[in-house]
Design a protein around this motif. Structure first.
Motif, PDB file in Angstrom:
ATOM      1  N   ASN A   1       0.825  -1.212   0.000  1.00 18.97           N
ATOM      2  CA  ASN A   1       0.000   0.000   0.000  1.00 18.97           C
ATOM      3  C   ASN A   1       0.853   1.253   0.000  1.00 18.97           C
ATOM      4  OD1 ASN A   1       0.543   0.657   2.896  1.00 18.97           O
ATOM      5  ND2 ASN A   1      -0.598  -1.245   3.214  1.00 18.97           N
ATOM      6  N   VAL A   2       0.217   2.371  -0.290  1.00 18.10           N
ATOM      7  CA  VAL A   2       0.918   3.653  -0.394  1.00 18.10           C
ATOM      8  C   VAL A   2       1.450   4.097   0.962  1.00 18.10           C
ATOM      9  CG1 VAL A   2       0.616   6.110  -0.900  1.00 18.10           C
ATOM     10  CG2 VAL A   2      -0.342   4.382  -2.445  1.00 18.10           C
ATOM     11  N   ALA A   3       0.673   3.859   2.022  1.00 20.34           N
ATOM     12  CA  ALA A   3       1.107   4.275   3.360  1.00 20.34           C
ATOM     13  C   ALA A   3       2.437   3.632   3.727  1.00 20.34           C
ATOM     14  CB  ALA A   3       0.039   3.922   4.392  1.00 20.34           C
ATOM     15  N   ALA A   4       2.597   2.343   3.407  1.00 23.90           N
ATOM     16  CA  ALA A   4       3.845   1.653   3.719  1.00 23.90           C
ATOM     17  C   ALA A   4       5.006   2.245   2.939  1.00 23.90           C
ATOM     18  CB  ALA A   4       3.702   0.168   3.427  1.00 23.90           C
TER      19      ALA A   4
ATOM     20  N   VAL B   1      -3.064   7.917  -5.968  1.00 28.54           N
ATOM     21  CA  VAL B   1      -2.302   8.602  -7.011  1.00 28.54           C
ATOM     22  C   VAL B   1      -1.892   9.990  -6.547  1.00 28.54           C
ATOM     23  CG1 VAL B   1      -2.410   9.590  -9.330  1.00 28.54           C
ATOM     24  CG2 VAL B   1      -3.331   7.305  -8.909  1.00 28.54           C
ATOM     25  N   ASP B   2      -2.821  10.711  -5.954  1.00 28.69           N
ATOM     26  CA  ASP B   2      -2.533  12.070  -5.508  1.00 28.69           C
ATOM     27  C   ASP B   2      -1.408  12.092  -4.475  1.00 28.69           C
ATOM     28  OD1 ASP B   2      -3.376  15.001  -5.340  1.00 28.69           O
ATOM     29  OD2 ASP B   2      -3.575  14.385  -3.245  1.00 28.69           O
TER      30      ASP B   2
ATOM     31  N   VAL C   1       3.532   8.245 -11.706  1.00 24.64           N
ATOM     32  CA  VAL C   1       2.746   7.045 -11.402  1.00 24.64           C
ATOM     33  C   VAL C   1       2.296   6.350 -12.679  1.00 24.64           C
ATOM     34  CG1 VAL C   1       0.633   6.151 -10.355  1.00 24.64           C
ATOM     35  CG2 VAL C   1       1.926   7.966  -9.209  1.00 24.64           C
ATOM     36  N   ILE C   2       2.540   5.043 -12.737  1.00 24.26           N
ATOM     37  CA  ILE C   2       1.944   4.189 -13.759  1.00 24.26           C
ATOM     38  C   ILE C   2       0.939   3.276 -13.067  1.00 24.26           C
ATOM     39  CG2 ILE C   2       2.319   2.264 -15.349  1.00 24.26           C
ATOM     40  CD1 ILE C   2       5.033   3.382 -15.974  1.00 24.26           C
TER      41      ILE C   2
ATOM     42  N   ALA D   1      -7.136  11.421 -14.003  1.00 21.04           N
ATOM     43  CA  ALA D   1      -7.494  12.765 -13.571  1.00 21.04           C
ATOM     44  C   ALA D   1      -6.702  13.184 -12.336  1.00 21.04           C
ATOM     45  CB  ALA D   1      -8.990  12.845 -13.280  1.00 21.04           C
ATOM     46  N   ALA D   2      -6.327  12.228 -11.497  1.00 26.63           N
ATOM     47  CA  ALA D   2      -5.568  12.531 -10.282  1.00 26.63           C
ATOM     48  C   ALA D   2      -4.089  12.746 -10.565  1.00 26.63           C
ATOM     49  CB  ALA D   2      -5.743  11.407  -9.260  1.00 26.63           C
ATOM     50  N   GLY D   3      -3.651  12.453 -11.793  1.00 23.20           N
ATOM     51  CA  GLY D   3      -2.266  12.748 -12.146  1.00 23.20           C
ATOM     52  C   GLY D   3      -1.424  11.578 -12.593  1.00 23.20           C
TER      53      GLY D   3
END
Length: 221
Positions: A35-38, A70-71, A80-81, A97-99
């Motif tokens: 996950n992103v948090a990790a 993504v943000d 980001v892919i 849309a988030a980038g």
């Protein structure tokens, strides 16, 4: 060497990509997790710079949304892919849309995934079938007219400048220039004139009078 982070809650997917990346001299996997948090915790704890490219699963099992993920990664300084089965067009559009710089299907051959990472690492958006199918037919994703800023970003990008150079020329963040090009492409889809590649964008810019002279044909990346 391109520094890559892998974020996917399917360990087998991460291990497969790690193995493929390890066989090259161009990529180095700096982080791999669920996950992103990790990933962000690892960054803070290790004091490491952001990865150049983060390969992110579309849907993670921790309750987060794709736009949130993504943000957070883009704001942290990485491109980001989205690596996904691409069977949820609305979620893919949300990610773009988030980038996100683009999407590559999990069914793609490994060499196509590596090529996608290389493209995005060079500061280019990803042009492929997955991108086009994600936005095609979505009438609510964007307006039909280009804004003044979108026209200026399109003019410079279609003329051959890399997206990073466009951002520098206009004095805006790379993420802002990238978002503008994404919306330009979506708006052309909306009016039935898709422009999934850089060469297509050049054609649209010429057709619409945004470019009045044909520049050297841009590299299709």
């Amino acid at each position: 060497m391109t520094r890559v982070a892998l974020i996917d809650d399917h360990e087998s997917v991460r291990l497969g990509l790690e193995a493929a990346l390890a066989q090259t001299e161009s990529f180095h996997v700096v982080s791999s997790g669920a996950n992103v948090a990790a990933y962000l915790d690892w960054r803070r704890t290790a004091g490491e710079a952001p990865a150049d490219v983060v390969v992110l699963d579309l849907t993670l099992g921790d309750g987060t949304t794709v736009s949130e993920n993504v943000d957070r990664v883009v704001r942290d300084g990485s491109s980001v892919i989205i690596h996904s089965v691409a069977d949820r067009p609305a979620a893919v559009r949300e990610a773009l849309a988030a980038g996100a710089a683009g999407i590559v299907s999990k069914s793609s051959p490994t060499h196509e995934v590596l090529a996608a990472i290389d493209t995005v690492a060079r500061g280019e958006l990803l042009d492929n079938v997955e991108w086009a199918s994600a936005v095609e037919g979505d009438r609510d994703f964007a307006d039909a007219q280009l804004s003044a800023r979108e026209r200026e970003v399109l003019r410079l990008y279609a003329a051959g400048l890399p997206l990073k150079a466009v951002a520098e020329r206009l004095g805006v963040a790379y993420s802002t220039a990238k978002e503008n090009i994404t919306r330009v492409r979506v708006k052309y889809v909306e009016v039935g004139r898709p422009a999934p590649t850089k060469v297509d964008l050049l054609r649209r810019a010429m057709e619409d009078g945004i470019l009045h002279e044909t520049p050297e044909t841009p590299r299709d990346a």
